[in-house]
Scaffold this motif. Structure first.
Motif, PDB file in Angstrom:
ATOM      1  N   UNK A   9      34.968  37.623  37.821  1.00  0.00           N
ATOM      2  CA  UNK A   9      35.215  36.188  37.641  1.00  0.00           C
ATOM      3  C   UNK A   9      36.714  35.897  37.653  1.00  0.00           C
ATOM      4  N   UNK A  10      37.504  36.723  36.970  1.00  0.00           N
ATOM      5  CA  UNK A  10      38.953  36.519  36.946  1.00  0.00           C
ATOM      6  C   UNK A  10      39.565  36.698  38.334  1.00  0.00           C
ATOM      7  N   UNK A  11      39.110  37.694  39.075  1.00  0.00           N
ATOM      8  CA  UNK A  11      39.614  37.893  40.438  1.00  0.00           C
ATOM      9  C   UNK A  11      39.255  36.709  41.332  1.00  0.00           C
ATOM     10  N   UNK A  12      38.043  36.186  41.182  1.00  0.00           N
ATOM     11  CA  UNK A  12      37.626  35.031  41.983  1.00  0.00           C
ATOM     12  C   UNK A  12      38.462  33.802  41.629  1.00  0.00           C
ATOM     13  N   UNK A  13      38.727  33.597  40.340  1.00  0.00           N
ATOM     14  CA  UNK A  13      39.570  32.477  39.914  1.00  0.00           C
ATOM     15  C   UNK A  13      40.985  32.643  40.443  1.00  0.00           C
ATOM     16  N   UNK A  14      41.524  33.844  40.358  1.00  0.00           N
ATOM     17  CA  UNK A  14      42.867  34.111  40.883  1.00  0.00           C
ATOM     18  C   UNK A  14      42.926  33.823  42.375  1.00  0.00           C
ATOM     19  N   UNK A  15      41.904  34.224  43.093  1.00  0.00           N
ATOM     20  CA  UNK A  15      41.850  33.962  44.533  1.00  0.00           C
ATOM     21  C   UNK A  15      41.874  32.461  44.818  1.00  0.00           C
ATOM     22  N   UNK A  16      41.131  31.698  44.032  1.00  0.00           N
ATOM     23  CA  UNK A  16      41.102  30.233  44.222  1.00  0.00           C
ATOM     24  C   UNK A  16      42.471  29.615  43.937  1.00  0.00           C
ATOM     25  N   UNK A  17      43.089  29.995  42.827  1.00  0.00           N
ATOM     26  CA  UNK A  17      44.374  29.364  42.507  1.00  0.00           C
ATOM     27  C   UNK A  17      45.476  29.838  43.449  1.00  0.00           C
ATOM     28  N   UNK A  18      45.262  30.955  44.112  1.00  0.00           N
ATOM     29  CA  UNK A  18      46.231  31.431  45.109  1.00  0.00           C
ATOM     30  C   UNK A  18      46.252  30.532  46.345  1.00  0.00           C
ATOM     31  N   UNK A  19      45.264  29.661  46.472  1.00  0.00           N
ATOM     32  CA  UNK A  19      45.210  28.704  47.583  1.00  0.00           C
ATOM     33  C   UNK A  19      46.165  27.533  47.384  1.00  0.00           C
TER      34      UNK A  19
END
Length: 143
Positions: A9-19
């Motif tokens: 979940x944290x990796x997925x959130x990080x990926x989103x905010x990296x956008x």
């Protein structure tokens, strides 16, 4: 070793905010001495609340990660505009995919805590801590 649902979940959130365009995005790093011109968005793991679900045993997790948004500048109008643009972008990337690519059941931004920090001998920093709650089911209370 298998990855926990919490870490996924944290990796997925990080990926989103990296956008978010133009901002430096980091995870679990100390607050920077220098804030880049495009602003800084920093993800901290946050905390979990776990409620057991019986038969079979699993846990309903409410995981609240914390996202720190920081911008720095001498011009208050420009600083406020840049800060607002990052918050709008943050909400947009999460609202556009509240399951974070299917990793969580639902994710949403909560109310930010906003503060202006005057810095002696440097430009003022405008900062916010934005709690992001991610709901998901996990096999353990650890997420």
């Amino acid at each position: 070793m298998a990855e926990s649902k919490r870490e996924a979940a944290l990796k997925a959130l990080f990926s989103k905010i990296s956008e978010i365009d133009g901002s430096m995005v980091k995870r679990n790093e100390p607050e920077a001495d220098d804030i880049p011109a495009g602003g800084l968005v920093s993800l901290a793991d946050g905390s979990l609340k776990a409620e057991p679900i019986l038969s079979p045993l699993r846990y309903e997790i409410a995981h609240t990660a914390e996202i720190m948004v920081l911008v720095q500048g001498d011009d208050a109008v420009a600083r406020d505009a840049q800060f607002d643009a990052i918050l709008v972008a943050l909400a947009s990337v999460i609202d556009a995919d509240p399951t974070l690519g299917g990793v969580v059941d639902f994710a949403a931004c909560n109310e930010p805590e906003i503060v202006d920090e005057p810095i002696e001998g440097a430009a003022t920093i405008k900062a916010a801590t934005v709690p992001v709650t991610m709901d998901y089911i996990a096999p353990t209370a650890l997420g």
